[in-house]
Scaffold this active site. Structure first.
Site, PDB file in Angstrom:
ATOM      1  N   GLY A 149     -12.182   7.606   1.400  1.00 19.88           N
ATOM      2  CA  GLY A 149     -12.790   6.495   0.674  1.00 19.88           C
ATOM      3  C   GLY A 149     -13.810   5.721   1.481  1.00 19.88           C
ATOM      4  O   GLY A 149     -14.789   5.213   0.935  1.00 19.88           O
ATOM      5  N   ASN A 178      -7.603  11.628  -5.073  1.00 22.75           N
ATOM      6  CA  ASN A 178      -8.615  11.053  -4.165  1.00 22.75           C
ATOM      7  C   ASN A 178      -9.883  10.663  -4.918  1.00 22.75           C
ATOM      8  O   ASN A 178     -10.663   9.832  -4.461  1.00 22.75           O
ATOM      9  CB  ASN A 178      -9.062  12.074  -3.101  1.00 22.75           C
ATOM     10  N   LEU A 179     -10.117  11.329  -6.067  1.00 19.97           N
ATOM     11  CA  LEU A 179     -11.469  11.308  -6.638  1.00 19.97           C
ATOM     12  C   LEU A 179     -11.891   9.956  -7.204  1.00 19.97           C
ATOM     13  O   LEU A 179     -13.073   9.713  -7.385  1.00 19.97           O
ATOM     14  CB  LEU A 179     -11.607  12.401  -7.708  1.00 19.97           C
ATOM     15  N   ARG A 181     -11.894   7.256  -5.698  1.00 21.84           N
ATOM     16  CA  ARG A 181     -12.517   6.442  -4.650  1.00 21.84           C
ATOM     17  C   ARG A 181     -13.316   7.256  -3.639  1.00 21.84           C
ATOM     18  O   ARG A 181     -14.160   6.706  -2.946  1.00 21.84           O
ATOM     19  CB  ARG A 181     -11.445   5.632  -3.907  1.00 21.84           C
ATOM     20  N   CYS A 303      -3.398   3.710   1.999  1.00 19.80           N
ATOM     21  CA  CYS A 303      -3.778   3.452   0.610  1.00 19.80           C
ATOM     22  C   CYS A 303      -3.128   4.454  -0.330  1.00 19.80           C
ATOM     23  O   CYS A 303      -3.038   4.234  -1.523  1.00 19.80           O
ATOM     24  CB  CYS A 303      -5.281   3.389   0.445  1.00 19.80           C
ATOM     25  N   CYS A 367     -10.004  -1.177  28.110  1.00 25.06           N
ATOM     26  CA  CYS A 367     -11.401  -1.323  28.531  1.00 25.06           C
ATOM     27  C   CYS A 367     -11.593  -2.232  29.740  1.00 25.06           C
ATOM     28  O   CYS A 367     -12.724  -2.484  30.143  1.00 25.06           O
ATOM     29  CB  CYS A 367     -12.267  -1.783  27.358  1.00 25.06           C
ATOM     30  N   CYS A 476      13.166   5.372  -4.633  1.00 22.76           N
ATOM     31  CA  CYS A 476      11.809   4.818  -4.626  1.00 22.76           C
ATOM     32  C   CYS A 476      10.852   5.982  -4.861  1.00 22.76           C
ATOM     33  O   CYS A 476      11.270   7.032  -5.338  1.00 22.76           O
ATOM     34  CB  CYS A 476      11.510   4.101  -3.312  1.00 22.76           C
TER      35      CYS A 476
HETATM   36 ZN   LIG Z   1     -10.359  -3.631  25.267  1.00 26.85          ZN
END
Ligand SMILES: [Zn+2]
Length: 523
Positions: A149, A178-179, A181, A303, A367, A476
């Site tokens: 998406g 999927n289609l 989005r 999603c 980093c 569920c």
């Molecule tokens: Zn960092």
């Protein structure tokens, strides 16, 4: 006597010159016009002119003066453009026309192919783009991880804009669900590679960029692939891949545009911009600087599980392309924007909000100068991203004795499908329950029951007698929330220390549909 009409069409034609006209064509037209004009002027000087012809003559002479002035201005602009590029990294000197107008070859080869002038014309004439911006786009290479998406719209706009090389990485196949989005795939591609499908669609939009298709999932061991790119777009939907992609961007020293979308909301950040390797003082934060710890796994939904409104993820993907293009086209002497988080809410009173976020964390595990994450450690696979994010497998939660298969459960319901001597609790959210449900089941959404504080809340909502021995089965969609519910009911003491059986239906309604009842809707 020369007919004034002969001159007019030329004059009208010349006076319609726009800033967007190619310099070469202006030069050519002025040269031709000049020659013709001088010739006609000689005739006029030897002819007795009528008054109106004289006025026309004056008018044409004024037009020519204006054109000459405009031509001088354009030459000045071109010179400025040339000197800007010399300060930067691009050489557009060859873009300038030669001064010698008398020469029949009045320009060097253009910096772009003629097809590119036409294809990118509408963005080329913008001051934010221009020739330097277009050349930067052409020299750039972007790796898009995720052809879903976010990746579909992001890739489409980058291909259209003329990014030189685009890599598409995705190991998934296109599914019908999927289609709604993932707008670059189509029904004919269901069951086939998303990366290949997106690559094919991009070639139809613009055949000029180079496309590299990587039809497999990103894992640390294949992260060296980023070495061939100048930017990464994170278009995935899992926390573990967010950290992996951020670490890739850091060790390879390239900027990252990271976005996510769920239900009706999305967010986007430009990270590692500029990268640490360029100048650590000015370097932008990485994903770990902003989110040193992953969210708790039970709070994370993709999603596929949580639902998504198509245009919401589309908005975020388009924004990714926009931020990418802005970073790529930025002149080298212009600083990066301060780090910020753009949040989108489709139903919010204010759809977009921009939050300034903190800069680089001096003790960041990825980093900072004392990082343990290196390119070598990354590619060796020693970083376990799944463990770091605490990804839960459904089978991890409950013991086998606390689970019932869909086969066994099927034998416990009568022909009309109603439960016999047990309580069936469906914990899907309301919209899902309304799509399809079993007669006689009790509906309590997981989002509600996870907040229960005591047994009374549970017995009231489930309409059960706390003293009863009647077993409780919990179901569920996929079998994850149902297991968490079993644990929750035990915590509240509903099982009376094992006196009452509380079990989860393994694999949920999806397993039920596959193994028991094919008429159950797949969604
Ligand atoms: Zn960092």
């Amino acid at each position: 006597m020369v007919e004034v009409e002969e001159l007019r069409p030329h004059a009208d034609h010349m006076s319609t010159i726009e800033d967007s006209d190619s310099v070469a064509s202006i030069v050519a037209r002025i040269t031709l016009f000049n020659a013709g004009f001088e010739e006609h002027k000689q005739h006029f000087h030897h002819t007795q002119l009528h008054g109106t012809v004289g006025r026309d003559f004056d008018c044409i002479e004024n037009t020519l003066d204006e054109l000459k002035h405009k031509f001088t201005q354009l030459k000045t602009q071109l010179k400025a453009l040339g000197s800007e590029s010399r300060n930067g990294t691009l050489d557009v000197a060859k873009y300038r026309a030669k001064d010698d107008l008398a020469s029949t070859r009045y320009h060097d080869p253009w910096a772009l192919k003629l097809e590119e002038y036409k294809r990118y014309g509408r963005q080329l004439i913008m001051p934010e783009v221009g020739m330097p911006g277009q050349l930067r786009l052409k020299a750039s290479s972007v790796l898009i991880v995720g052809a879903g998406g976010l990746g579909c719209p992001a890739a489409a706009y980058l291909a259209g804009a003329g990014v030189g090389k685009i890599g598409i990485m995705d190991g998934d196949i296109v599914e019908v669900s999927n289609l709604h989005r993932q707008v670059m795939h189509n029904s004919a591609w269901v069951g086939k590679s998303k990366a290949v499908s997106l690559g094919n669609a991009l070639r139809l939009i613009n055949p000029l960029p180079r496309y590299e298709i990587h039809p497999y999932h990103l894992v640390p061991e294949n992260s060296a692939i980023a070495a061939g790119y100048s930017m990464i777009l994170d278009c995935t939907d899992r926390p573990s891949s967010r950290y992996l992609i951020s670490d890739m961007a850091v060790v390879h020293g390239i900027p990252l545009v990271s976005a996510s979308a769920l239900r009706t909301e999305g967010q986007i950040m430009v990270l590692n911009d500029p990268p640490v390797s360029s100048d650590s003082e000015k370097a932008g934060p990485c994903y770990r600087c902003i989110f040193p710890r992953p969210p708790p796994p039970e709070s994370v939904q993709s999603c596929g599980e949580g639902g998504i409104l198509g245009p919401v993820v589309g908005v975020m993907g388009v924004l990714q392309a926009l931020e990418a293009v802005k970073v790529i086209m930025r002149p080298p002497d212009r600083p990066a924007n301060p780090p910020s988080l753009i949040m989108f809410s489709a139903y919010g009173s204010q759809m977009f909000r921009t939050m300034r976020i903190r800069g680089k964390n001096p003790t960041c595990s990825a980093c900072s100068s004392d990082t343990t994450i290196t390119r070598q450690s990354l590619e060796s696979g020693s970083q376990d991203y799944m463990a770091f994010c605490g990804a839960l497998e459904a089978s991890d939660v409950l013991a086998a004795k606390d689970r019932v298969s869909v086969m066994d459960f099927a034998s416990m319901i009568n022909r009309s499908g109603t439960p016999v001597n047990h309580t069936l609790v469906d914990v899907r959210e309301k919209p899902q329950f309304e799509l399809c449900n079993m007669l006689g089941s009790v509906h309590v959404p997981f989002s509600l029951l996870r907040r229960w504080k005591n047994a009374e809340e549970a017995t009231t909502a489930l309409s059960i007698d706390i003293e009863s021995h009647e077993p409780i089965y919990v179901v569920c969609r996929l079998g994850n929330d149902s297991q968490a519910t079993v644990n929750k009911l035990r915590e509240l003491g509903i099982d009376r220390n094992g006196a009452r059986k509380i079990m989860d239906i393994k694999g949920g309604w999806e397993a039920w549909r596959k193994d028991i009842d094919q008429s159950w809707p797949e969604y």
